[in-house]
Design a protein around this motif. Structure first.
Motif, PDB file in Angstrom:
ATOM      1  N   ALA A  68       0.840  -1.192   0.000  1.00  0.00           N
ATOM      2  CA  ALA A  68       0.000   0.000   0.000  1.00  0.00           C
ATOM      3  C   ALA A  68       0.876   1.243   0.000  1.00  0.00           C
ATOM      4  O   ALA A  68       1.978   1.240   0.552  1.00  0.00           O
ATOM      5  CB  ALA A  68      -0.906   0.004   1.232  1.00  0.00           C
ATOM      6  N   VAL A  69       0.397   2.299  -0.632  1.00  0.00           N
ATOM      7  CA  VAL A  69       1.124   3.562  -0.629  1.00  0.00           C
ATOM      8  C   VAL A  69       1.238   4.028   0.819  1.00  0.00           C
ATOM      9  O   VAL A  69       0.273   3.996   1.579  1.00  0.00           O
ATOM     10  CB  VAL A  69       0.388   4.618  -1.480  1.00  0.00           C
ATOM     11  N   GLY A  70       2.442   4.425   1.239  1.00  0.00           N
ATOM     12  CA  GLY A  70       2.661   4.899   2.598  1.00  0.00           C
ATOM     13  C   GLY A  70       3.159   3.827   3.548  1.00  0.00           C
ATOM     14  O   GLY A  70       3.414   4.110   4.713  1.00  0.00           O
ATOM     15  N   THR A  71       3.318   2.585   3.077  1.00  0.00           N
ATOM     16  CA  THR A  71       3.850   1.515   3.926  1.00  0.00           C
ATOM     17  C   THR A  71       5.277   1.861   4.324  1.00  0.00           C
ATOM     18  O   THR A  71       6.054   2.350   3.505  1.00  0.00           O
ATOM     19  CB  THR A  71       3.847   0.178   3.155  1.00  0.00           C
ATOM     20  N   ASP A  72       5.635   1.619   5.589  1.00  0.00           N
ATOM     21  CA  ASP A  72       7.014   1.856   6.028  1.00  0.00           C
ATOM     22  C   ASP A  72       7.951   0.925   5.275  1.00  0.00           C
ATOM     23  O   ASP A  72       7.660  -0.253   5.076  1.00  0.00           O
ATOM     24  CB  ASP A  72       7.168   1.590   7.531  1.00  0.00           C
ATOM     25  N   ALA A  73       9.104   1.468   4.894  1.00  0.00           N
ATOM     26  CA  ALA A  73      10.084   0.678   4.148  1.00  0.00           C
ATOM     27  C   ALA A  73      10.569  -0.515   4.969  1.00  0.00           C
ATOM     28  O   ALA A  73      10.803  -1.594   4.421  1.00  0.00           O
ATOM     29  CB  ALA A  73      11.253   1.563   3.731  1.00  0.00           C
TER      30      ALA A  73
ATOM     31  N   PRO B  30      14.462   3.217   7.022  1.00  0.00           N
ATOM     32  CA  PRO B  30      13.537   2.245   7.608  1.00  0.00           C
ATOM     33  C   PRO B  30      12.172   2.818   7.963  1.00  0.00           C
ATOM     34  O   PRO B  30      11.174   2.125   7.880  1.00  0.00           O
ATOM     35  CB  PRO B  30      14.258   1.752   8.860  1.00  0.00           C
ATOM     36  N   ASN B  31      12.103   4.076   8.349  1.00  0.00           N
ATOM     37  CA  ASN B  31      10.822   4.671   8.738  1.00  0.00           C
ATOM     38  C   ASN B  31      10.201   5.499   7.622  1.00  0.00           C
ATOM     39  O   ASN B  31       9.190   6.160   7.833  1.00  0.00           O
ATOM     40  CB  ASN B  31      10.991   5.539   9.984  1.00  0.00           C
ATOM     41  N   SER B  32      10.794   5.476   6.441  1.00  0.00           N
ATOM     42  CA  SER B  32      10.270   6.248   5.313  1.00  0.00           C
ATOM     43  C   SER B  32       9.049   5.561   4.721  1.00  0.00           C
ATOM     44  O   SER B  32       9.058   4.349   4.520  1.00  0.00           O
ATOM     45  CB  SER B  32      11.330   6.380   4.221  1.00  0.00           C
TER      46      SER B  32
END
Length: 169
Positions: free
Chosen positions: A32-37, A72-74
């Motif tokens: 999904a768009v916005g999932t954390d890397a 990682p949090n992007s």
């Protein structure tokens, strides 16, 4: 009125998912768009064979452009036409691309807990709750209540004990 224009079809809404190509397995995973890397990497790495290298981070790339690395949090985002998301592995850093072909971003590897043989991240195993564990908890409660009872009785009888000590002197 033969010159009436036909209604223009509605434009397609932007997709609500992104595709990340895993270099290790060659498979494309959807998120999904916005999932954390970091979450996307954990899903990708969990589905890899033991013999394939782990994905370290996700990168957006486009021919002729400098790649964009996701921390990682992007949140994962789509940068538009021509941009693609893919993973990078240790092999990408061990065998650098010849100069001029593509610029690699400077990254640091986040250390993770690995299994005893060092090949895969260690699995977190939840231990079942045993009767011994429950018994220890009940015993701790009983001891706490007994300690409270002793202090309560001592404080209730303290004035009488003080009078006894004063009268005997």
């Amino acid at each position: 009125m033969a010159s009436e224009a036909a209604p223009e079809p509605a434009p397609h809404p932007p997709p609500t998912f992104l595709e990340v190509k895993c270099k290790s397995s060659g498979k494309t995973r959807r998120f999904a768009v916005g999932t954390d890397a970091a979450f996307a990497l954990s899903i990708i790495n969990r589905k890899l064979d033991p013999s394939t290298p782990l994905a370290l981070h996700i990168e957006a790339f486009k021919e002729g452009e400098e790649p964009i690395a996701f921390g990682p949090n992007s949140p994962l985002v789509n940068y538009g036409h021509g941009w693609h998301l893919h993973t990078l592995t240790e092999l990408d850093f061990l065998h650098p691309v010849p100069k001029g072909e593509r610029v690699q971003p400077v990254t640091t590897r986040v250390s993770t807990v690995t299994s005893t043989d060092g090949s895969r991240p260690a699995e977190i195993v939840a231990t079942p709750i045993s009767f011994l564990y429950i018994g220890k908890i009940i015993l701790a409660f009983i001891l706490i209540f007994l300690l409270g009872l002793i202090f309560t009785l001592a404080l209730e009888n303290l004035p009488g004990f003080i009078l006894f000590v004063k009268s005997s002197m």
